[in-house]
Design a protein around this motif. Structure first.
Motif, short mmCIF file in Angstrom:
data_model
loop_
_atom_site.label_atom_id
_atom_site.label_comp_id
_atom_site.label_asym_id
_atom_site.label_seq_id
_atom_site.Cartn_x
_atom_site.Cartn_y
_atom_site.Cartn_z
N GLU A 66 0.68 -1.04 -0.14
CA GLU A 66 0.03 -0.07 -0.04
C GLU A 66 1.00 1.28 -0.04
OE1 GLU A 66 -3.09 2.19 2.99
OE2 GLU A 66 -3.07 0.11 2.75
N ALA A 69 2.36 1.79 -3.49
CA ALA A 69 1.43 2.14 -4.36
C ALA A 69 1.11 3.73 -4.15
CB ALA A 69 -0.04 1.35 -4.02
N ASP A 70 1.02 4.25 -2.84
CA ASP A 70 0.61 5.51 -2.63
C ASP A 70 1.90 6.26 -2.94
OD1 ASP A 70 -1.80 4.83 -1.56
OD2 ASP A 70 -1.26 4.88 0.59
N TYR A 71 3.02 6.10 -2.67
CA TYR A 71 4.28 6.83 -3.09
C TYR A 71 4.29 6.90 -4.66
CZ TYR A 71 9.09 8.07 -3.43
OH TYR A 71 10.34 8.81 -3.82
N PHE A 72 4.25 5.81 -5.58
CA PHE A 72 4.56 5.87 -6.77
C PHE A 72 3.36 6.50 -7.50
CE2 PHE A 72 7.77 2.73 -5.90
CZ PHE A 72 9.04 3.49 -6.57
N THR A 73 2.31 6.81 -7.04
CA THR A 73 1.10 7.33 -7.52
C THR A 73 0.73 8.69 -7.15
OG1 THR A 73 -0.68 6.32 -6.04
CG2 THR A 73 -0.15 5.22 -8.24
N ASP A 74 1.46 9.24 -5.95
CA ASP A 74 1.49 10.62 -5.59
C ASP A 74 1.47 11.63 -6.82
OD1 ASP A 74 1.83 13.03 -4.33
OD2 ASP A 74 3.27 12.39 -3.09
N PRO A 75 0.56 12.52 -7.18
CA PRO A 75 0.49 13.37 -8.19
C PRO A 75 1.68 14.31 -8.06
CG PRO A 75 -1.32 13.75 -6.63
CD PRO A 75 -0.65 12.21 -6.29
#
Length: 92
Positions: A66, A69-75
């Motif tokens: 998780e 996922a959050d790190y690499f999808t951070d806008p």
């Protein structure tokens, strides 16, 4: 190949020949060289990976999937990488 009883086993059709093993070895070496060249010309990849590991070790999340996922999808991530590239060019 001999068994402990001295019997010969049938050759394994999935076994690579010495020539195929040499080709595979050469392919692996060439692939590693190509990967190294790519990484050396794309500093942003190093920044993405090192930034991820830095944040992971600082925050030590319980759910690493998780977190990733959050790190690499951070806008904001593309801008962070861009700013770091600019900063690194100024230092160099």
């Amino acid at each position: 190949m001999a068994t402990p009883q001295g019997e010969l086993l049938e050759s394994d059709p999935g076994t690579l020949s010495p020539a195929q093993l040499e080709q595979l070895r050469d392919f692996k070496i060439q692939t590693r060289i190509a990967n190294e060249k790519y990484l050396r010309t794309h500093k942003e990849v190093e920044l993405l990976i090192s930034g991820f590991f830095r944040e992971m070790f600082l925050k030590r999340p319980d759910n690493i999937l998780e977190f990733a996922a959050d790190y690499f999808t951070d806008p904001r991530l593309p801008n962070k990488i861009h700013m770091q590239l600019i900063k690194d060019k100024k230092v160099a």
